[in-house]
Write a protein that holds these residues in place. Structure first.
Motif, PDB file in Angstrom:
ATOM      1  N   ILE A   1       0.942  -1.156   0.153  1.00  0.00           N
ATOM      2  CA  ILE A   1       0.083   0.118   0.111  1.00  0.00           C
ATOM      3  C   ILE A   1       0.806   1.211   0.132  1.00  0.00           C
ATOM      4  N   ARG A   2       0.522   2.264  -0.825  1.00  0.00           N
ATOM      5  CA  ARG A   2       1.479   3.489  -0.838  1.00  0.00           C
ATOM      6  C   ARG A   2       0.577   4.324  -0.256  1.00  0.00           C
ATOM      7  N   PRO A   3       1.061   5.532   0.275  1.00  0.00           N
ATOM      8  CA  PRO A   3       0.385   6.399   1.173  1.00  0.00           C
ATOM      9  C   PRO A   3      -0.463   7.287   0.321  1.00  0.00           C
ATOM     10  N   ALA A   4      -1.569   7.755   0.582  1.00  0.00           N
ATOM     11  CA  ALA A   4      -2.594   8.721  -0.164  1.00  0.00           C
ATOM     12  C   ALA A   4      -2.160  10.234   0.158  1.00  0.00           C
ATOM     13  N   ASP A   5      -2.339  11.066  -0.609  1.00  0.00           N
ATOM     14  CA  ASP A   5      -2.568  12.597  -0.634  1.00  0.00           C
ATOM     15  C   ASP A   5      -1.146  12.937  -0.766  1.00  0.00           C
ATOM     16  N   THR A   6      -0.228  12.370  -1.677  1.00  0.00           N
ATOM     17  CA  THR A   6       1.193  12.448  -1.950  1.00  0.00           C
ATOM     18  C   THR A   6       1.275  13.134  -3.231  1.00  0.00           C
ATOM     19  N   PRO A   7       2.304  13.879  -3.690  1.00  0.00           N
ATOM     20  CA  PRO A   7       2.352  14.334  -5.020  1.00  0.00           C
ATOM     21  C   PRO A   7       2.673  13.150  -6.001  1.00  0.00           C
ATOM     22  N   PHE A   8       3.059  12.073  -5.622  1.00  0.00           N
ATOM     23  CA  PHE A   8       3.218  10.778  -6.592  1.00  0.00           C
ATOM     24  C   PHE A   8       1.872  10.625  -7.035  1.00  0.00           C
ATOM     25  N   GLY A   9       0.931  10.639  -6.517  1.00  0.00           N
ATOM     26  CA  GLY A   9      -0.682  10.372  -7.056  1.00  0.00           C
ATOM     27  C   GLY A   9      -0.818  11.101  -8.053  1.00  0.00           C
ATOM     28  N   TRP A  10      -0.193  12.395  -8.052  1.00  0.00           N
ATOM     29  CA  TRP A  10      -0.913  13.065  -9.372  1.00  0.00           C
ATOM     30  C   TRP A  10      -0.314  12.462 -10.553  1.00  0.00           C
ATOM     31  N   ILE A  11       0.764  11.906 -10.642  1.00  0.00           N
ATOM     32  CA  ILE A  11       1.363  11.070 -11.903  1.00  0.00           C
ATOM     33  C   ILE A  11       0.355  10.101 -12.479  1.00  0.00           C
ATOM     34  N   PRO A  12      -0.198   9.053 -11.758  1.00  0.00           N
ATOM     35  CA  PRO A  12      -1.217   8.176 -12.536  1.00  0.00           C
ATOM     36  C   PRO A  12      -2.582   8.869 -12.880  1.00  0.00           C
ATOM     37  N   THR A  13      -2.946  10.000 -12.043  1.00  0.00           N
ATOM     38  CA  THR A  13      -4.099  10.852 -12.155  1.00  0.00           C
ATOM     39  C   THR A  13      -3.969  11.687 -13.526  1.00  0.00           C
ATOM     40  N   LEU A  14      -2.627  12.490 -13.767  1.00  0.00           N
ATOM     41  CA  LEU A  14      -2.655  12.907 -14.943  1.00  0.00           C
ATOM     42  C   LEU A  14      -2.470  11.869 -16.323  1.00  0.00           C
ATOM     43  N   ALA A  15      -2.066  10.769 -16.148  1.00  0.00           N
ATOM     44  CA  ALA A  15      -1.963   9.681 -17.089  1.00  0.00           C
ATOM     45  C   ALA A  15      -3.337   9.393 -17.304  1.00  0.00           C
ATOM     46  N   VAL A  16      -4.283   9.346 -16.357  1.00  0.00           N
ATOM     47  CA  VAL A  16      -5.832   9.108 -16.683  1.00  0.00           C
ATOM     48  C   VAL A  16      -6.194  10.140 -17.406  1.00  0.00           C
ATOM     49  N   MET A  17      -5.986  11.408 -17.008  1.00  0.00           N
ATOM     50  CA  MET A  17      -6.548  12.461 -17.728  1.00  0.00           C
ATOM     51  C   MET A  17      -6.146  12.525 -19.306  1.00  0.00           C
ATOM     52  N   VAL A  18      -5.067  12.030 -19.563  1.00  0.00           N
ATOM     53  CA  VAL A  18      -4.437  12.111 -20.844  1.00  0.00           C
ATOM     54  C   VAL A  18      -5.236  11.168 -21.505  1.00  0.00           C
ATOM     55  N   ASN A  19      -5.481   9.785 -20.705  1.00  0.00           N
ATOM     56  CA  ASN A  19      -6.159   8.602 -21.532  1.00  0.00           C
ATOM     57  C   ASN A  19      -7.483   9.039 -21.909  1.00  0.00           C
ATOM     58  N   TYR A  20      -8.099   9.709 -20.700  1.00  0.00           N
ATOM     59  CA  TYR A  20      -9.465  10.073 -21.299  1.00  0.00           C
ATOM     60  C   TYR A  20      -9.703  10.871 -22.602  1.00  0.00           C
ATOM     61  N   MET A  21      -8.698  11.998 -22.799  1.00  0.00           N
ATOM     62  CA  MET A  21      -8.874  12.630 -24.053  1.00  0.00           C
ATOM     63  C   MET A  21      -9.131  11.614 -25.058  1.00  0.00           C
ATOM     64  N   PHE A  22      -8.494  10.269 -25.152  1.00  0.00           N
ATOM     65  CA  PHE A  22      -8.818   9.450 -26.139  1.00  0.00           C
ATOM     66  C   PHE A  22     -10.031   8.494 -26.100  1.00  0.00           C
ATOM     67  N   ILE A  23      -9.994   8.308 -24.826  1.00  0.00           N
ATOM     68  CA  ILE A  23     -11.353   7.280 -24.437  1.00  0.00           C
ATOM     69  C   ILE A  23     -12.887   8.117 -24.802  1.00  0.00           C
ATOM     70  N   PHE A  24     -13.066   9.280 -24.066  1.00  0.00           N
ATOM     71  CA  PHE A  24     -14.284   9.914 -24.132  1.00  0.00           C
ATOM     72  C   PHE A  24     -14.048  11.022 -25.193  1.00  0.00           C
ATOM     73  N   GLY A  25     -12.838  11.441 -25.725  1.00  0.00           N
ATOM     74  CA  GLY A  25     -12.827  12.296 -26.972  1.00  0.00           C
ATOM     75  C   GLY A  25     -13.468  11.955 -28.163  1.00  0.00           C
ATOM     76  N   ALA A  26     -13.469  10.508 -28.270  1.00  0.00           N
ATOM     77  CA  ALA A  26     -14.130   9.897 -29.463  1.00  0.00           C
ATOM     78  C   ALA A  26     -15.672  10.004 -29.323  1.00  0.00           C
ATOM     79  N   SER A  27     -16.146   9.854 -28.102  1.00  0.00           N
ATOM     80  CA  SER A  27     -17.562   9.979 -27.819  1.00  0.00           C
ATOM     81  C   SER A  27     -17.986  11.541 -27.931  1.00  0.00           C
ATOM     82  N   ASN A  28     -17.181  12.170 -27.437  1.00  0.00           N
ATOM     83  CA  ASN A  28     -17.562  13.700 -27.028  1.00  0.00           C
ATOM     84  C   ASN A  28     -17.530  14.257 -28.450  1.00  0.00           C
ATOM     85  N   SER A  29     -16.617  13.983 -29.543  1.00  0.00           N
ATOM     86  CA  SER A  29     -16.450  14.500 -30.772  1.00  0.00           C
ATOM     87  C   SER A  29     -17.352  13.898 -31.866  1.00  0.00           C
ATOM     88  N   TYR A  30     -18.097  12.652 -31.564  1.00  0.00           N
ATOM     89  CA  TYR A  30     -18.649  12.053 -32.577  1.00  0.00           C
ATOM     90  C   TYR A  30     -19.842  12.820 -33.183  1.00  0.00           C
TER      91      TYR A  30
END
Length: 461
Positions: free
Chosen positions: A44-73
């Motif tokens: 288990i890794r600690p919560a509320d650390t700066p490291f948590g923003w790395i996977p969170t921002l990776a999710v943000m970028v992937n959401y551009m391609f996941i939902f970007g397709a439906s939002n721009s359909y």
């Protein structure tokens, strides 16, 4: 005994922090019982650390391609409806966009459980491969049914593999700023809708739809492959014999979340799919329709982040309820009474800022009501109902537009959309009462009845 009485409502913020501390001290035992072959890490890794923003921002970028397709359909929808397949009914063409979103969410019941079983990264890479293949195959399609199978079915299933780990990453890395993290992550879908919309329109105009689809496929493969490497989970998944988290279905709050998501998704996509055609009916061009989608996605990008900030301050359910009611107040008069392009821009800006609040907040509500180590599974189960809502809503809207609005205006389509969004607000209201009653029942012995009632009316939740 009712479902509501058969289980507790889940972890409260204070209890969650306590469990975090307890989990930290027991990480050694978890490390010994968690197989590295089935999970992304052992401890288990600690919560509320700066490291948590790395996977969170990776999710943000992937959401551009996941939902970007439906939002721009909407760009493809306008092109198919008015240019490429003019003689084809709106109901038939709506299957493409409908299947993208409904399968993306509906199949999440399986892919979410799979993400907890085999790991976040392997699940995400399966999605990358399927989405890329869907774009490439769609670029060679000559008939509507071929687009339905490739751009609709295959892409929707592939997106489900990508979204499964993505949904549960931001909530598990943060406690204090959980709403903000979720809002930042899902804002990627709006940012993706912005550049997907502009880029898709430009590529269709200059290169044609086949090359537009091929280029989108190449970009999806390159970018999501890199982002998947950053999909770290904070809490190892719980070893279990069954694939699905069936215990969640015994709780009333699970069914209320699922019903709210189903109702909201039933009404939500009408504006995205038909704003371009509305602009054409009012004398606008395809470029006007594209510009309106850009405004819609820009407003959505701002709104999804603000929703997380507001939810952290005033409560998730409180924020969600108010935003759903405001969505109905905005949608009906501005869309129904529009006589020119101008009001449509105001509609898209306001609808974009307020309506997608549920996309930011629903994962946070799930994460506060259920354990962190089963988030992907539970979110997948609730998303099954969201996918059914997309399927029923979009097909119904297409049929209403063809049969009752006669492809000349959108009055009945708008009413259908708004009433389901309003119903979702009502469900959230009762979900709030249910959760507060469970909390109040444990405080009755130490708190006077008037104070309990006041708490239920004004409490942050």
């Amino acid at each position: 005994m009712s479902i509501a009485d058969s289980a507790s409502i889940g972890p409260e913020p204070g209890a969650e922090k306590a469990s975090e501390k307890q989990s930290s001290t027991s990480s050694t035992s978890l490390e010994s019982t968690t197989s590295p072959n089935t999970h992304d890490q052992k401890t288990i890794r600690p919560a509320d650390t700066p490291f948590g923003w790395i996977p969170t921002l990776a999710v943000m970028v992937n959401y551009m391609f996941i939902f970007g397709a439906s939002n721009s359909y909407g760009v493809f929808s306008t092109y198919y409806l008015n240019e490429k397949f003019v003689g084809t009914s709106a109901t038939t063409l709506s299957w493409i966009g409908t299947l993208i979103t409904s399968l993306m969410l509906g199949c999440n019941i399986g892919t979410g459980a799979l993400a907890d079983k085999i790991g976040y990264r392997p699940t995400a890479y399966i999605g990358t491969a399927l989405c890329t293949a869907a774009y490439i195959l769609a670029s060679f399609a000559k008939e509507v049914w071929q687009l339905i199978l490739s751009q609709g079915v295959l892409f929707g299933i592939g997106a489900s593999f990508l979204i499964a780990p993505s949904l549960s990453i931001p909530p598990q890395w943060f406690n204090k700023y959980r709403g903000l993290a979720s809002g930042v992550a899902v804002a990627g879908s709006s940012f993706g809708g912005l550049w997907f919309t502009a880029a898709t329109q430009a590529m269709i105009d200059n290169l044609g739809s086949p090359w537009a689809l091929r280029i989108l496929g190449i970009l999806t493969f390159a970018v999501t492959s890199l982002m998947n490497l950053l999909y770290f989970r904070r809490v190892p998944a719980r070893p279990r014999k069954t694939l699905f988290e069936l215990k969640a279905a015994k709780r009333l709050v699970f069914w209320l979340i699922s019903l709210e998501a189903c109702a909201m998704y039933t009404g939500y996509w009408a504006l995205t799919f038909y704003i371009g055609t509305t602009a054409r009916q009012l004398g606008g061009t395809m470029q006007d329709g594209s510009n309106l989608l850009l405004v819609l996605n820009a407003g959505s990008a701002v709104g999804r982040i603000l929703a997380g900030v507001v939810a952290d301050k005033f409560g998730n359910m409180n924020t969600l309820f108010v935003s759903l009611v405001l969505t109905v107040v905005i949608e009906m008069p501005l869309w129904m009474k529009a006589q020119s392009i101008g009001p449509l821009y105001a509609l898209c800006a306001l609808y974009g800022m307020i309506s997608p609040t549920f996309i930011s907040i629903n994962p946070v509500i799930v994460s506060t009501q259920f354990d962190t180590d089963v988030l992907a599974s539970v979110m997948g189960m609730t998303n099954l109902f969201a996918g059914l809502g997309v399927l029923a809503g979009n097909l119904s809207q297409g049929a209403i537009f063809d049969k009752y609005d006669h492809r000349e205006q959108f009055t009945n389509t708008i009413i259908f959309s708004a009433m389901f969004i309003l119903f979702s607000a009502i469900v959230v209201f009762f979900m709030r009462i249910h959760v507060l009653r469970k909390q109040a029942s444990s405080a009755e012995t130490t708190t006077s009845k008037p104070n309990i009632i006041a708490s239920m009316l004004f409490k942050k939740i």
